[in-house]
Design a protein around this motif. Structure first.
Motif, PDB file in Angstrom:
ATOM      1  N   PHE A  22     -40.433  25.617  -8.927  1.00  0.00           N
ATOM      2  CA  PHE A  22     -39.357  24.637  -8.788  1.00  0.00           C
ATOM      3  C   PHE A  22     -39.684  23.645  -7.677  1.00  0.00           C
ATOM      4  N   ILE A  23     -39.558  22.371  -7.992  1.00  0.00           N
ATOM      5  CA  ILE A  23     -39.591  21.307  -6.988  1.00  0.00           C
ATOM      6  C   ILE A  23     -38.178  21.099  -6.442  1.00  0.00           C
ATOM      7  N   ILE A  78     -29.645  18.335 -11.167  1.00  0.00           N
ATOM      8  CA  ILE A  78     -31.091  18.093 -11.236  1.00  0.00           C
ATOM      9  C   ILE A  78     -31.855  19.414 -11.226  1.00  0.00           C
ATOM     10  N   CYS A  79     -32.801  19.541 -12.143  1.00  0.00           N
ATOM     11  CA  CYS A  79     -33.712  20.688 -12.163  1.00  0.00           C
ATOM     12  C   CYS A  79     -35.114  20.141 -12.419  1.00  0.00           C
ATOM     13  N   GLN A  80     -35.996  20.269 -11.436  1.00  0.00           N
ATOM     14  CA  GLN A  80     -37.358  19.762 -11.568  1.00  0.00           C
ATOM     15  C   GLN A  80     -38.350  20.851 -11.176  1.00  0.00           C
ATOM     16  N   SER A  81     -39.468  20.926 -11.927  1.00  0.00           N
ATOM     17  CA  SER A  81     -40.504  21.909 -11.619  1.00  0.00           C
ATOM     18  C   SER A  81     -41.874  21.278 -11.813  1.00  0.00           C
ATOM     19  N   ARG A  82     -42.881  21.934 -11.263  1.00  0.00           N
ATOM     20  CA  ARG A  82     -44.262  21.498 -11.460  1.00  0.00           C
ATOM     21  C   ARG A  82     -45.090  22.673 -11.959  1.00  0.00           C
ATOM     22  N   ASN A 100     -35.960  15.069 -19.164  1.00  0.00           N
ATOM     23  CA  ASN A 100     -36.585  15.336 -17.867  1.00  0.00           C
ATOM     24  C   ASN A 100     -36.084  16.618 -17.215  1.00  0.00           C
ATOM     25  N   GLY A 101     -35.199  17.356 -17.922  1.00  0.00           N
ATOM     26  CA  GLY A 101     -34.725  18.637 -17.423  1.00  0.00           C
ATOM     27  C   GLY A 101     -33.375  18.602 -16.735  1.00  0.00           C
ATOM     28  N   ILE A 122     -34.268  26.973 -16.864  1.00  0.00           N
ATOM     29  CA  ILE A 122     -35.472  27.729 -17.178  1.00  0.00           C
ATOM     30  C   ILE A 122     -36.663  26.768 -17.235  1.00  0.00           C
ATOM     31  N   ALA A 123     -37.717  27.062 -16.487  1.00  0.00           N
ATOM     32  CA  ALA A 123     -38.961  26.283 -16.532  1.00  0.00           C
ATOM     33  C   ALA A 123     -40.069  27.200 -17.034  1.00  0.00           C
ATOM     34  N   GLU A 124     -40.810  26.751 -18.056  1.00  0.00           N
ATOM     35  CA  GLU A 124     -41.781  27.645 -18.703  1.00  0.00           C
ATOM     36  C   GLU A 124     -43.006  26.849 -19.164  1.00  0.00           C
ATOM     37  N   ASN A 125     -44.188  27.419 -18.917  1.00  0.00           N
ATOM     38  CA  ASN A 125     -45.410  26.958 -19.559  1.00  0.00           C
ATOM     39  C   ASN A 125     -46.197  28.183 -20.012  1.00  0.00           C
TER      40      ASN A 125
END
Length: 291
Positions: free
Chosen positions: A31-32, A50-54, A83-84, A108-111
């Motif tokens: 998470f950013i 806002i939800c941002q991840s890298r 953009n989430g 949820i952020a997933e790769n």
């Protein structure tokens, strides 16, 4: 023969380096900017969460309810952006939906290398309604202290705070770190007037409040006044009204105040005690920088 082995070794080293380099160029999601734990907003303003991840590859961001059920866009009420970010736009009071506006969400952020989920995001929308605050009369013995209360309707109590008081002569009284002086705004927002004199009875007092979701400020609809009685002879300390025990819950970092509104003649002195839950004994409260 030696030259062939050397070429094979160099080729193997190049392959290994490329593999290691390729692995170092990939990473799981981080998470950013993680959404906050609580989001309150009004139906007139809406909100953006806002939800941002890298990560490499770039993580895909989705939203779910706290039970893991995926959510999507609800036209006019909720929009999941590419953009989430989660958008909850302004809405009419008649369009309020509990499953949208009083809900717990997760980002949820997933790769391909992993998945992370945010903390629970407790969303609460408040319907803006007209409200009035009131200040009533307070009865006090001459020379004693008195406390004015700003009465805020329960349906906006969570969103409205007292920012200052103003008297009938136009003087404003604001909270301050130093609690010395005749007029003190307590952490609770109440106004304490110390050592009441006859002149104090000629003034009235109003509270000014601010709605933290809309930014609206307003003065109380009514003004409080003092009804001052001059004591005749002596009187034992007593409270204006009987009060029962209560539990006050506050975040650890927030200041709070407890009042002991006893009056008497001569003016009473005060002591505070802390009761120990373990054995029921009482212990004097030490006055220091925190108390």
């Amino acid at each position: 023969m030696v030259g062939g082995l050397l070429k094979a070794y160099l080729l193997l080293s190049l392959v290994i380096n490329n593999i290691v380099r390729g692995q170092s160029d990939t990473s799981g999601p981080v998470f950013i900017q993680e959404p906050p734990n609580n989001v309150d907003f009004s139906n007139t303003t809406g909100t953006k969460i806002i939800c941002q991840s890298r990560g490499v590859p770039l993580p895909n961001i989705t939203w779910t309810k706290s039970n893991g059920e995926p959510i999507g866009t609800v036209p006019g009420l909720r929009q999941v952006m590419d953009n989430g970010n989660l958008i909850l736009p302004p809405f009419r009071a008649s369009d309020y939906k509990q499953e949208v506006h009083a809900q717990t969400y997760r980002c949820i952020a997933e790769n391909e290398l992993g998945k992370i989920q945010s903390r629970d995001v407790h969303v609460r929308a408040a319907i803006v309604q007209p409200y009035e605050t009131d200040v009533g009369a307070e009865y006090v013995l001459l020379g004693n202290d008195v406390i004015f209360k700003c009465k805020i309707p329960s349906f906006v109590d969570d969103f409205v705070t007292i920012i200052n008081w103003i008297d009938s002569e136009g003087d404003s009284i604001y909270p301050k770190i130093n609690k010395d002086g005749k007029y003190v705004v307590l952490p609770s927002g109440e106004l304490q007037i110390r050592n009441v004199s006859a002149e104090d009875g000629f003034k009235t007092y109003k509270c000014r409040t601010k709605h933290r979701l809309t930014g609206e400020t307003k003065l109380s609809a009514t003004a409080g006044r003092l009804v001052i009685t001059e004591p005749i002879g002596g009187s034992v300390p007593k409270f204006a009204m009987e009060s029962e025990g209560f539990i006050l819950t506050k975040p650890a970092s927030d200041p709070f105040s407890l009042s002991c509104p006893a009056q008497g003649s001569p003016v009473p002195s005060y002591r505070w005690y802390k009761f120990m839950e373990s054995n029921g004994n009482k212990k004097p409260v030490k006055i220091d920088d925190r108390v």
